[in-house]
Design a protein around this motif. Structure first.
Motif: not given
Ligand code: AMP
Ligand code: FE
Ligand code: FE
Ligand code: ZN
Length: 300
Positions: A154-162, A164-171
């Motif tokens: 779900g979204r937590p996995h997507i958030a973690q990748l975001m 890791e890829r530097g798109y956001v600073k935090s979940m």
């Protein structure tokens, strides 16, 4: 007995393998715990086996997402609920993971995730956040423990990748800006209604408990209205102790449970390294294990 009745494993959005949780629970000074993965019982068997070896009490559980409106009778797409989760979370305790009724709901929830997740990835791409869905799956399904085909991605996995890829600073930023209701890449998913979810938990021999009521963001009067409705539908308890509950919340919720003759439970909502919440940092009221067993007996 110190028992943490709200934890997640790699079968959903936790970061510890289900078979490792009992050892960690013991290290945290717990006498027992419940595994309550989102929308799946896939991790229960390995967790139960490891808990038994260590002599820890173990409660097989699940945390089901249901429509935010307990008055809903049909099964509409989840509207943006009054909550940042867009849904009500219902805990099931002492559920049998081979229950057909529960399996049916788990399968529907998993299919809804399989539909929604790629739609989120597509919306993100339109916003310049380019992620490969396969990378999300790899991150989420890295563990092969406990029926891997039935893990809740779900979204937590997507958030973690975001992150890791530097798109956001935090979940938190990922949910606030993109993934949560009101976020630019929010996609609702089809969820079961309260009546169906409670009936499935009971049919699986389990006890149905309203999870972290403060997440609903309701006024005292609206919460009472929700609890009254859910109790009509068979709700057995309220999670009074939770990491996001202030002492005043716990007090208010305990009074509400008494008012509706519901049992009280509690736990940390541990997600491993994905959230800054320690295993065992919140425990259930003293005699919860006995009361849960008593309550489950009527559905056995
Ligand atoms: P999903 O399973 O895809 O519906 O995602 C919901 C899960 O995301 C919840 O159960 C939480 O564990 C997590 N979550 C929701 N909101 C946030 C937030 N603001 N920050 C971090 N995690 C969140
Ligand atoms: Fe979660
Ligand atoms: Fe929850
Ligand atoms: Zn949870």
């Amino acid at each position: 007995m110190r028992v943490d009745l709200h934890t997640h494993s790699t079968a959903s959005d936790g970061t510890d393998n289900p078979a490792d949780l009992p050892r960690l629970a013991k290290q945290a000074g717990l006498d027992g715990f419940a595994l309550t993965d989102h929308d799946t019982t896939a991790g229960l068997a390995p967790a139960a086996a490891a808990a038994k070896q260590l002599g820890l009490a173990f409660v097989p559980g699940i945390e089901l997402s249901i429509v935010a409106d307990p008055f809903a009778e049909a099964s509409p797409l989840a509207e943006d609920g009054p909550t940042d989760m867009g849904s009500i979370h219902l805990l099931g305790y002492h559920v049998r993971s081979d229950s057909e009724a529960l399996m049916i709901i788990e399968t529907k929830l998993r299919r809804a995730r399989e539909t929604r997740n790629p739609q989120i990835i597509e919306k993100l791409a339109g916003l310049g956040v380019r992620l490969d869905y396969q990378d999300v799956l790899d991150l989420a399904l890295g563990s092969d423990e406990g029926r891997p085909g039935e893990h809740a991605v779900g979204r937590p996995h997507i958030a973690q990748l975001m992150v890791e890829r530097g798109y956001v600073k935090s979940m938190h930023e990922a949910f606030a800006q993109y993934l949560g209701p009101g976020g630019a890449a929010y996609v609702p998913r089809e969820l079961p209604t309260a009546d169906k979810a409670i009936a499935a938990i009971h049919s699986a021999g389990g006890v149905a408990v309203l999870a972290h009521p403060v997440h609903l963001g309701l006024s005292a009067a609206d919460l009472e209205h929700h609890v009254a409705r859910l109790t009509d539908l068979g709700l057995d308890g309220i999670e009074t102790q939770h990491s996001d509950h202030e002492p005043a919340d716990t007090k208010r919720l305990t009074a509400l449970a008494e008012q509706f003759d519901l049992l009280t439970t509690g736990g940390s909502d541990y997600h491993g390294s994905r959230k800054a919440i320690a295993l065992g940092s919140v425990v259930a009221p003293g005699n919860t294990l006995e009361r849960l067993e008593e309550a489950a007996a009527q559905y056995a």
